[in-house]
Design a protein around this motif. Structure first.
Motif, PDB file in Angstrom:
ATOM      1  N   SER A 396       0.825  -1.213   0.000  1.00  0.00           N
ATOM      2  CA  SER A 396       0.000   0.000   0.000  1.00  0.00           C
ATOM      3  C   SER A 396       0.851   1.253   0.000  1.00  0.00           C
ATOM      4  CB  SER A 396      -0.932   0.002   1.218  1.00  0.00           C
ATOM      5  OG  SER A 396      -0.193   0.021   2.422  1.00  0.00           O
ATOM      6  N   GLU A 397       1.967   1.234   0.704  1.00  0.00           N
ATOM      7  CA  GLU A 397       2.833   2.402   0.737  1.00  0.00           C
ATOM      8  C   GLU A 397       3.452   2.671  -0.631  1.00  0.00           C
ATOM      9  OE1 GLU A 397       5.577   1.709   3.877  1.00  0.00           O
ATOM     10  OE2 GLU A 397       4.238   2.514   5.414  1.00  0.00           O
ATOM     11  N   GLU A 401       2.866   5.920  -3.132  1.00  0.00           N
ATOM     12  CA  GLU A 401       3.944   6.716  -3.705  1.00  0.00           C
ATOM     13  C   GLU A 401       3.774   6.872  -5.211  1.00  0.00           C
ATOM     14  OE1 GLU A 401       7.754   5.244  -2.666  1.00  0.00           O
ATOM     15  OE2 GLU A 401       7.445   5.459  -0.514  1.00  0.00           O
ATOM     16  N   GLN A 402       3.261   5.840  -5.864  1.00  0.00           N
ATOM     17  CA  GLN A 402       3.059   5.930  -7.310  1.00  0.00           C
ATOM     18  C   GLN A 402       1.954   6.912  -7.652  1.00  0.00           C
ATOM     19  OE1 GLN A 402       2.288   1.915  -8.566  1.00  0.00           O
ATOM     20  NE2 GLN A 402       4.317   1.188  -7.988  1.00  0.00           N
ATOM     21  N   ARG A 403       0.938   6.998  -6.782  1.00  0.00           N
ATOM     22  CA  ARG A 403      -0.191   7.883  -7.061  1.00  0.00           C
ATOM     23  C   ARG A 403       0.087   9.320  -6.662  1.00  0.00           C
ATOM     24  NH1 ARG A 403      -2.967   3.810  -4.293  1.00  0.00           N
ATOM     25  NH2 ARG A 403      -3.286   5.279  -2.572  1.00  0.00           N
ATOM     26  N   GLN A 404       0.909   9.510  -5.612  1.00  0.00           N
ATOM     27  CA  GLN A 404       1.058  10.845  -5.055  1.00  0.00           C
ATOM     28  C   GLN A 404       2.509  11.115  -4.717  1.00  0.00           C
ATOM     29  OE1 GLN A 404      -1.999  11.946  -2.467  1.00  0.00           O
ATOM     30  NE2 GLN A 404      -0.911  13.591  -1.468  1.00  0.00           N
ATOM     31  N   HIS A 405       3.101  12.065  -5.426  1.00  0.00           N
ATOM     32  CA  HIS A 405       4.514  12.364  -5.232  1.00  0.00           C
ATOM     33  C   HIS A 405       4.759  13.131  -3.937  1.00  0.00           C
ATOM     34  CE1 HIS A 405       5.719  10.847  -9.103  1.00  0.00           C
ATOM     35  NE2 HIS A 405       4.858  11.618  -9.717  1.00  0.00           N
ATOM     36  N   ASP A 409       7.847  11.883   3.263  1.00  0.00           N
ATOM     37  CA  ASP A 409       8.539  11.413   4.453  1.00  0.00           C
ATOM     38  C   ASP A 409       8.181   9.965   4.758  1.00  0.00           C
ATOM     39  OD1 ASP A 409      10.140  11.408   6.645  1.00  0.00           O
ATOM     40  OD2 ASP A 409       8.723  12.421   7.964  1.00  0.00           O
ATOM     41  N   PRO A 410       8.684   9.016   3.959  1.00  0.00           N
ATOM     42  CA  PRO A 410       8.354   7.618   4.200  1.00  0.00           C
ATOM     43  C   PRO A 410       8.896   7.145   5.537  1.00  0.00           C
ATOM     44  CG  PRO A 410      10.148   7.801   2.630  1.00  0.00           C
ATOM     45  CD  PRO A 410       9.667   9.194   2.893  1.00  0.00           C
ATOM     46  N   LYS A 411       8.068   6.433   6.311  1.00  0.00           N
ATOM     47  CA  LYS A 411       8.460   6.020   7.649  1.00  0.00           C
ATOM     48  C   LYS A 411       8.756   4.525   7.746  1.00  0.00           C
ATOM     49  CE  LYS A 411       7.824  10.054   9.703  1.00  0.00           C
ATOM     50  NZ  LYS A 411       8.931  10.787  10.332  1.00  0.00           N
ATOM     51  N   THR A 412       8.346   3.770   6.766  1.00  0.00           N
ATOM     52  CA  THR A 412       8.417   2.322   6.908  1.00  0.00           C
ATOM     53  C   THR A 412       9.849   1.810   6.906  1.00  0.00           C
ATOM     54  OG1 THR A 412       7.697   0.232   6.001  1.00  0.00           O
ATOM     55  CG2 THR A 412       8.222   1.956   4.410  1.00  0.00           C
ATOM     56  N   ASN A 413      10.083   0.775   7.723  1.00  0.00           N
ATOM     57  CA  ASN A 413      11.348   0.052   7.708  1.00  0.00           C
ATOM     58  C   ASN A 413      11.119  -1.385   7.290  1.00  0.00           C
ATOM     59  OD1 ASN A 413      13.222   2.054   8.575  1.00  0.00           O
ATOM     60  ND2 ASN A 413      12.318   1.956  10.609  1.00  0.00           N
ATOM     61  N   ILE A 414       9.970  -1.655   6.691  1.00  0.00           N
ATOM     62  CA  ILE A 414       9.624  -3.017   6.299  1.00  0.00           C
ATOM     63  C   ILE A 414      10.384  -3.408   5.037  1.00  0.00           C
ATOM     64  CG2 ILE A 414       7.762  -4.519   5.513  1.00  0.00           C
ATOM     65  CD1 ILE A 414       5.852  -2.866   7.193  1.00  0.00           C
TER      66      ILE A 414
END
Length: 470
Positions: A396-397, A401-405, A409-414
Motif C-alpha cells: 500500500s505504501e 507513492e506511485q499515485r502521489q509524489h 517522508d516515508p516512515k516504513t522500515n519493512i
C-alpha cells in the motif's frame, strides 16, 4: 496604503521565522543560463526525503535491529528462510535497488543541467557501483553527510510549506471565481466579499512568492543535482561498507560502525567476500559479468517455490487477515461469512482442506478440544499474521507513492524479506489449512453451544409457562 504596510510587516515577520531555513551556502539560484527547478521542486523534495530515510536505515541502530530482530522473526525463519546469509543478502539487495530507483529520477533531472559532468550522472553512478571509481569525489564523510542531510531537511520543510500555501492560493482563487459568478448575493455583500478575497489572494501570492525564493523552487538544476548526487554516492558507499561488498571501503567514508552493528565483520577491509555475505557472490550479489545492479536485481527475483513467483503474496495476505478476524470472534461468524471465506480460497488450499476434513465428525462439543484449538490457532497467527500485515503495508505504501509524489517522508522500515513475498508457497498453504481446520471446529463448537443454550432456555420458559397454568 494600509494594506501594503500590513503586507510589508507580515513579510518581515515571515522572513525572520525562515532565516533558520536558509543555509549558509544556499544552492545556486536560477539565471538566464541556468534554469530553475520550478514545479519539480516537489519531486526533488521527495527524493531528498527518501535518501535521508535510506541513510537512516543504514545507521548502527538500524543495522543492529536488522540483524537481531528483522531477520530473526519467527515467521521469516519458518516460511521464508533460516539461512541468515541469504536473508542479509535480500536486505542488502532491496536497499541497493531502492537506491537505484532514486538514481533514475536524479538521472532525469541531470539531463537539464548545464554542467556536462552532472549530465553524465547515470554513467558515473554505474561506474562507481561496479568499480568504486569516484573521480568527482562525491562520496562524503559521515560528518559532511550529516551536515548535508540537515541542509536537505530544511529545504524539504520549506518546500512542503510552499506546496500547502500554493494549495491554499488555489482555494482562494476558486472562491473568488465562484463569488464573482454568484447572482444570489446582494451587490453590497458581494462587493465586500470579493474585496476581502482579493486582499487574501494578494497576501497569499506574496507568501507563495517568498517561499519560492527560499525553497527548492528557485534553485538551479545544477545545484540540486549536485546535492542529490553526493547523497546517492555516499549512501551507496555506506551500503557497501555495512554489508562488506564492492571494492573495499571508500577513502572518504571512514569505517565508523560499532562491532555490534557490523553486518560484515572483518579485520581486513580489503577482504571483500568473507563473513555472512560470502554466499552472495555465488548468488549474484557481486557479479562482474552482469554488473552490480543487475546482480542485485536477480537476487530479488523470487524463486519458483515462493508466493511472489506465483503472484499470490497479496491474495494470501488478505486471506490471512480475514481469517485472523474470524478466529478472534468465531461466535460472530455467520454462514454467509464462512461461505465468502471459502469462495476466496485458492484451489490448492481447498483441496488440502477437503483432505484434512475427511473423517471429521459432525459433533464439536468438546470444550477442552476447543480450547486447545484456540491456543494452536493463536500460536500460528502469532508468527504468520505479522508477515501478512507487513505485506499489505509494504504494497500500500508503494502504491501510494506511485499515485502521489507528495509522500515526502516515508516512515516504513519493512523489507520484502519480512513479508510473504519470499514465503514458501507449500509451507504457507499448510499453515493456512491448519488455521481453516481449527476455525471450522471453533465455528461448529460455537454454533452447537449457542443452539444448546437456546434449547435449554426454551425448555426453561416452557416450564415456567406450565407452572403459571397451575
Amino acid at each position: 496604503m494600509a494594506l501594503e504596510a500590513w503586507l510589508v510587516k507580515a513579510k518581515s515577520k515571515i522572513s525572520r521565522s525562515f532565516d533558520s531555513v536558509v543555509t549558509s551556502k544556499p544552492l545556486p539560484r536560477s539565471s538566464k543560463r541556468c534554469s530553475s527547478v520550478g514545479v519539480l521542486a516537489f519531486e526533488v523534495s521527495s527524493l531528498m526525503s527518501k535518501l535521508f530515510h535510506l541513510w537512516q536505515s543504514l545507521s548502527d541502530k538500524s543495522i543492529i535491529h536488522l540483524r537481531n530482530e528483522s531477520i530473526s522473526l519467527e515467521g521469516v525463519r519458518k516460511i521464508v528462510s533460516n539461512d541468515e546469509s541469504f536473508l542479509i543478502g535480500l536486505a542488502c539487495a532491496e536497499m541497493v535497488m531502492n537506491l537505484k530507483l532514486l538514481a533514475k529520477s536524479v538521472s532525469r533531472l541531470s539531463k537539464r543541467c548545464d554542467d556536462s559532468g552532472l549530465r553524465r550522472f547515470e554513467q558515473l553512478f554505474d561506474e562507481f557501483a561496479d568499480s568504486g571509481q569516484d573521480n568527482n569525489r562525491w562520496v562524503l564523510s559521515s560528518k559532511d553527510m550529516e551536515a548535508q542531510n540537515k541542509k536537505m531537511d530544511r529545504y524539504v520543510t520549506v518546500t512542503i510549506t510552499l506546496y500547502k500555501e500554493m494549495e491554499e492560493l488555489t482555494v482562494l482563487e476558486n472562491s473568488l471565481r465562484r463569488s464573482s459568478q454568484c447572482r444570489s448575493l446582494e451587490s453590497t455583500i458581494k462587493e465586500q466579499k470579493i474585496t476581502d478575497l482579493q486582499q487574501k489572494i494578494l497576501w497569499q501570492r506574496q507568501e507563495v512568492m517568498y517561499l519560492k525564493e527560499r525553497s527548492l523552487w528557485d534553485r538551479s538544476f545544477d545545484g540540486v543535482v549536485t546535492l542529490l548526487s553526493k547523497s546517492i554516492f555516499t549512501v551507496l558507499a555506506r551500503i557497501k561498507l555495512v554489508y562488506g561488498i564492492g571494492h573495499g571501503y571508500p577513502p572518504f567514508l571512514p569505517r565508523s560502525l560499532s562491532p555490534s552493528a557490523t553486518v560484515h565483520p572483518t579485520d581486513n577491509p580489503s577482504t571483500i567476500l568473507s563473513g555472512p555475505l560470502k554466499r552472495s557472490k555465488l548468488e549474484g550479489t557481486i557479479d562482474s559479468d552482469n554488473g552490480f545492479f543487475d546482480s542485485n536485481s536477480k537476487l530479488l527475483k523470487p524463486p519458483p517455490t515462493t508466493l511472489g513467483a506465483a503472484a499470490l503474496a497479496i491474495h494470501y495476505a488478505n486471506l490471512i487477515l480475514v481469517m485472523e478476524k474470524l478466529i478472534k470472534s468465531p461466535q460472530l461468524v455467520g454462514v454467509d461469512a464462512r461461505d465468502d471465506l471459502y469462495s476466496i480460497l485458492p484451489r490448492s488450499v481447498r483441496s488440502s482442506l477437503r483432505c484434512r476434513l475427511k473423517g471429521v465428525g459432525f459433533s464439536a462439543s468438546d470444550p477442552v478440544l476447543a480450547g486447545e484449538w484456540g491456543v494452536a490457532l493463536g500460536r500460528i497467527l502469532g508468527w504468520l499474521s505479522p508477515l501478512a500485515h507487513n505485506m499489505i503495508k509494504w504494497q500500500s505504501e508503494r502504491n501510494f507513492e506511485q499515485r502521489q509524489h507528495q509522500n515526502l517522508d516515508p516512515k516504513t522500515n519493512i523489507l520484502l524479506l519480512q513479508t510473504l513475498f519470499f514465503a514458501n508457497k507449500e509451507k504457507t498453504e499448510a499453515a493456512i489449512t491448519e488455521l481453516l481446520v481449527g476455525l471450522n471446529y471453533l465455528w461448529r463448537y460455537e454454533r452447537e453451544m449457542t443452539a444448546k443454550a437456546l434449547f435449554e432456555c426454551a425448555n426453561f420458559n416452557g416450564v415456567l409457562g406450565s407452572a403459571k397454568c397451575f
